[in-house]
Design a protein around this motif. Structure first.
Motif, short mmCIF file in Angstrom:
data_model
loop_
_atom_site.label_atom_id
_atom_site.label_comp_id
_atom_site.label_asym_id
_atom_site.label_seq_id
_atom_site.Cartn_x
_atom_site.Cartn_y
_atom_site.Cartn_z
N LEU A 128 30.30 8.73 29.94
CA LEU A 128 29.77 9.50 29.00
C LEU A 128 30.80 9.69 27.64
O LEU A 128 30.47 9.82 26.47
CB LEU A 128 29.86 11.07 29.58
CG LEU A 128 28.56 11.32 30.10
CD1 LEU A 128 28.63 12.69 30.85
CD2 LEU A 128 27.47 11.24 29.42
N MET A 129 32.17 9.68 27.98
CA MET A 129 33.17 9.86 27.00
C MET A 129 33.13 8.36 26.22
O MET A 129 33.21 8.52 24.91
CB MET A 129 34.54 9.67 27.28
CG MET A 129 34.71 10.84 28.32
SD MET A 129 34.46 12.43 27.51
CE MET A 129 35.12 12.61 25.87
N GLN A 130 32.80 7.27 26.72
CA GLN A 130 32.52 5.93 25.92
C GLN A 130 31.11 5.83 24.84
O GLN A 130 31.16 5.23 24.09
CB GLN A 130 32.32 4.82 26.79
CG GLN A 130 33.59 4.56 27.44
CD GLN A 130 33.37 3.19 28.37
OE1 GLN A 130 33.11 3.38 29.60
NE2 GLN A 130 33.44 2.11 28.03
N ASP A 131 30.41 7.08 25.41
CA ASP A 131 29.30 7.16 24.45
C ASP A 131 28.40 5.58 24.22
O ASP A 131 28.42 5.37 22.93
CB ASP A 131 29.71 7.64 23.00
CG ASP A 131 28.48 7.87 22.11
OD1 ASP A 131 27.29 8.06 23.04
OD2 ASP A 131 28.46 8.17 21.13
N PRO A 132 28.22 5.19 25.55
CA PRO A 132 27.75 3.85 25.33
C PRO A 132 26.24 3.66 25.21
O PRO A 132 25.65 4.59 25.14
CB PRO A 132 28.17 3.19 26.76
CG PRO A 132 28.08 4.41 27.55
CD PRO A 132 28.40 5.48 26.84
N GLN A 133 25.76 2.49 24.51
CA GLN A 133 24.39 2.25 24.22
C GLN A 133 23.68 2.00 25.65
O GLN A 133 22.43 1.94 25.75
CB GLN A 133 24.18 1.19 23.36
CG GLN A 133 24.14 1.41 21.76
CD GLN A 133 23.85 0.29 21.26
OE1 GLN A 133 22.74 -0.26 21.15
NE2 GLN A 133 24.52 -0.14 20.14
N LEU A 134 24.34 1.28 26.35
CA LEU A 134 23.85 0.92 27.68
C LEU A 134 24.79 1.14 28.90
O LEU A 134 26.12 0.78 28.79
CB LEU A 134 23.58 -0.83 27.69
CG LEU A 134 23.31 -1.37 28.95
CD1 LEU A 134 22.14 -1.18 29.41
CD2 LEU A 134 23.49 -2.86 29.01
N LEU A 135 24.36 1.85 29.94
CA LEU A 135 25.17 2.00 30.95
C LEU A 135 24.72 1.40 32.29
O LEU A 135 23.49 1.26 32.27
CB LEU A 135 25.04 3.71 31.21
CG LEU A 135 25.79 4.72 30.54
CD1 LEU A 135 24.73 5.02 29.48
CD2 LEU A 135 25.78 6.01 31.49
N LEU A 136 25.65 0.87 32.78
CA LEU A 136 25.57 0.25 34.02
C LEU A 136 26.32 0.85 35.24
O LEU A 136 27.40 1.22 35.26
CB LEU A 136 26.04 -1.21 34.00
CG LEU A 136 25.60 -2.37 32.91
CD1 LEU A 136 26.32 -3.45 32.84
CD2 LEU A 136 24.19 -2.50 33.09
N VAL A 137 25.25 1.36 36.17
CA VAL A 137 25.79 2.45 37.05
C VAL A 137 25.53 1.95 38.61
O VAL A 137 24.52 1.77 38.69
CB VAL A 137 25.13 3.77 36.98
CG1 VAL A 137 25.95 4.82 37.79
CG2 VAL A 137 24.98 4.11 35.45
N ASP A 138 26.75 1.61 39.28
CA ASP A 138 26.74 0.75 40.35
C ASP A 138 26.83 1.94 41.36
O ASP A 138 27.87 2.50 41.80
CB ASP A 138 27.73 -0.21 40.38
CG ASP A 138 27.43 -1.38 41.44
OD1 ASP A 138 26.12 -1.25 42.35
OD2 ASP A 138 27.78 -2.27 41.45
#
Ligand SMILES: Nc1ncnc2c1ncn2[C@@H]1O[C@H](COP(=O)(O)OP(=O)(O)OP(=O)(O)O)[C@@H](O)[C@H]1O
Ligand SMILES: [Mg+2]
Lengths: 245, 355
Positions: free
Chosen positions: A161-171
């Motif tokens: 969340l802190m990275q504020d990414p456009q794309l999250l990859l959640v394993d």
């Protein structure tokens, strides 16, 4: 803001003759949330390794918008706005929960910027906000090394969340979590999704159902089936290789 | 945000530095005075201060960033050689051969003129700059090659051992223009003050002490900054840091180069105190010994590095006064004991005692 789409085409990864990914193609639209399921060894984690620059594909195209991810290193890919939560939660044990989030916070990544970095009120509020979202406000000053497994998972989601990414990859975000924690995590991910694209790898079908989004089934490194969860669960090929067991 | 501040550590460090500052003062007391300390003590404690600076340098790279260099003695020696070159050039025509420019060994070896790389060293600021820049540049080169290729852990340690060993062999050669195996000695004066006088010793002692305090402040600033926390993260989970978007190579380079420059400064302060520099300073054992100081004191804390440098060297000075052959075994035993029983070093022990 129009985001980038993630585009994988004909991607193969070969480890000593073993095909971990085999001609895999997948498109994730901006803002889309996608669940990826598949039996052990299907290549789910390898797919994330390829997207994040950890593993170079043997063949195929991997693009994020106009960017050719196969030519970039991990840090540059992360700075494009692609964040990742690892299957085995990895946080920095010798730093506090707060400091873990602070390191992940979107800010200039250069050495001199880090040397002179001062935590402003805005950044502080953002971290506090995330702390309460992941339920770690009380333990903010604890070393991450003493967290329970579930808390580590959440801290890593918090770092995303802190990275504020456009794309999250959640394993596998809910591996080893109680039902209640799983539910909380599903709600958290749904809320995070908002304007971002999210790819969630999970074994837990109830969790995937709770997300309620399009599902991709991987098997032996390639896409076996794709669609809503009910359709996928009814697909005879999927039943054979995965659900039926 | 300073969740783990330890006010006592800062106070203890300040008190220790002040106490050290008394040594030359006591040396100035009349010989008959009960508190008088000998010239020998001033020199030896001055040497330990230089070692403590070297230990700090090793600690910021190893203790914080996980970069275990077994070649820091090379950076120390290069800084020492830069200072040695300055001291040699200041001898002027007072050498045995009385040559106006060339140091004795060059006259002896038949050098027609000063080699180009000796130019400028008669200038003190230039020589001091070289004492920092040459080790920094070497660390930059070695670090860049290694970190870029993601060479870590024991492989990196071996490369740095090889580096210092290669330099030792090179400096042993007469045709390198650095005095071969004799190195440099018989220095006359520094900044106009004749060496081997009480005033010079006190001056060098305070120069080392002030440098130690400055290096301590710089290192504290670095490790308490966000950069310091990134380094700790690199130490514990290097690849994870990359996925947060940090360029790990440049962070490691930053700390490694800074560390090498501090080591060079320590070497430059050391040489006029001991009055000699020779290729033996490059010997691989020196670098390993310095790493052991840090391990004994407690790596990953700046106070630990200082404590280790002073305590191990105090024991060494005491022991080698009557049983010098015994020292390598004690050193080795110390390292094994600390690794097995005191992974956090003396600092860890003190903290446990302190609750
Ligand atoms: N670095 C590697 N070297 C060799 N083989 C590998 C490597 N990484 C993965 N593999 C193999 O590739 C296959 C796919 O692995 P991957 O981790 O992507 O599966 P997965 O779908 O994430 O499985 P799981 O559900 O168990 O996490 C596995 O058979 C694995 O053993
Ligand atoms: Mg996996």
């Amino acid at each position: 803001m129009k985001g980038n789409s993630l585009y994988l085409d004909g991607v193969s990864v070969v480890f000593d003759g073993f095909r971990a990914l085999n001609n895999l193609s997948l498109i994730v639209e901006p803002g889309e949330m996608r669940a990826v399921i598949g039996p052990n060894g299907a290549g789910k984690t390898t797919m994330m390794d390829v997207i994040t620059g950890k593993t170079r594909p043997t063949a195929g195209t991997v693009r994020f918008g106009d960017h050719d991810l196969t030519r970039m290193d991990e840090a540059s890919i992360a700075n494009l706005g692609i964040g990742r939560k690892f299957q085995k939660p990895t946080v920095f044990d010798a730093l506090t929960v707060f400091e873990n989030l602070e390191l992940a916070l979107k800010a200039p990544r250069g050495t001199l910027a880090a040397l002179h970095w001062r935590l402003g009120t805005e950044a502080h509020e953002k971290i506090d906000e995330t702390l309460s979202e992941i339920g770690l406000t009380a333990g903010a000053q604890d070393l991450a090394g003493i967290l329970s497994h579930g808390q580590r998972q959440w801290l890593e989601i918090g770092m995303l969340l802190m990275q504020d990414p456009q794309l999250l990859l959640v394993d596998e975000p809910v591996a080893g979590m109680t039902d209640q924690e799983t539910e909380h995590t599903a709600a958290l991910l749904r809320r995070i999704a908002g304007t971002r694209s999210v790819v969630v790898v999970e074994h837990d079908l109830e969790f995937v159902r709770a997300l309620g989004r399009k599902v991709t089934v991987l098997h032996e490194g390639t896409v076996l089936s794709e669609g809503p969860i009910d359709q996928v669960q009814g697909d005879p090929r999927v039943i054979e290789v995965y659900l039926g067991r | 945000m300073a969740p783990r501040r330890r006010p006592y550590t800062t106070a203890a460090l300040g008190a220790a530095l002040l106490l050290l500052a008394l040594v030359p003062v006591l040396n100035g007391l009349p010989d008959t005075h009960a508190l008088h300390v000998s010239d020998f003590i001033v020199s030896i404690v001055g040497k330990w201060i230089c070692y403590a600076i070297l230990a700090l340098a090793i600690d910021i790279a190893w203790g914080y960033a996980g970069i275990l260099s077994l070649g820091h003695g090379a950076f120390f020696a290069l800084g020492g050689y830069a200072m040695g070159m300055h001291l040699m050039r200041r001898i002027g025509d007072r050498g045995v051969y009385g040559h106006p420019v060339l140091p004795d060994f060059m006259v002896f070896l038949g050098y027609p003129e000063l080699p180009w790389y000796w130019l400028g060293f008669d200038n003190f600021p230039f020589a001091m700059a070289m004492a920092l820049l040459v080790p920094g540049a070497l660390a930059g080169l070695v670090g860049w090659l290694a970190f870029r290729s993601r060479i870590t852990g024991v492989y990196f340690s071996i490369i740095t051992q090889a580096m210092t060993y290669a330099l030792m062999l090179a400096f042993f050669r007469n045709d390198m223009g650095f005095g071969g195996n004799n190195g440099f000695t018989d220095f006359k004066d520094l900044l106009g003050v004749p060496l081997n006088t009480r005033a010079a010793r006190a001056g060098l002692f305070y120069a080392a002490l002030v440098s130690l305090a400055l290096c301590l402040l710089i290192c504290a600033y670095v490790v308490k900054s966000k950069l310091g926390r990134v380094l700790v993260a690199v130490r514990d989970a290097e690849s994870r840091v990359r996925f947060l978007g940090y360029n790990v190579t440049s962070y490691k380079l930053f700390v490694f180069v800074l560390s090498a420059m501090i080591s060079g400064l320590a070497g430059a302060l050391y040489v006029p105190l001991v009055g000699i520099i020779n290729p033996g300073e490059f010997s691989p054992g020196n670098s390993i010994e310095a790493v052991i100081w840090v391990a004994v004191g407690g790596r990953g804390t700046l106070g630990g590095a200082l404590l280790g440098a002073f305590s191990v060297n105090a024991v060494k000075t005491w022991l080698t006064s009557f049983a010098p052959d015994f020292w390598p075994f004690v050193l080795g035993g110390l390292f094994v004991a600390v690794t097995l029983f005191l992974p956090k070093g003396l600092v860890g022990l003190l903290r446990r005692r302190g609750g």
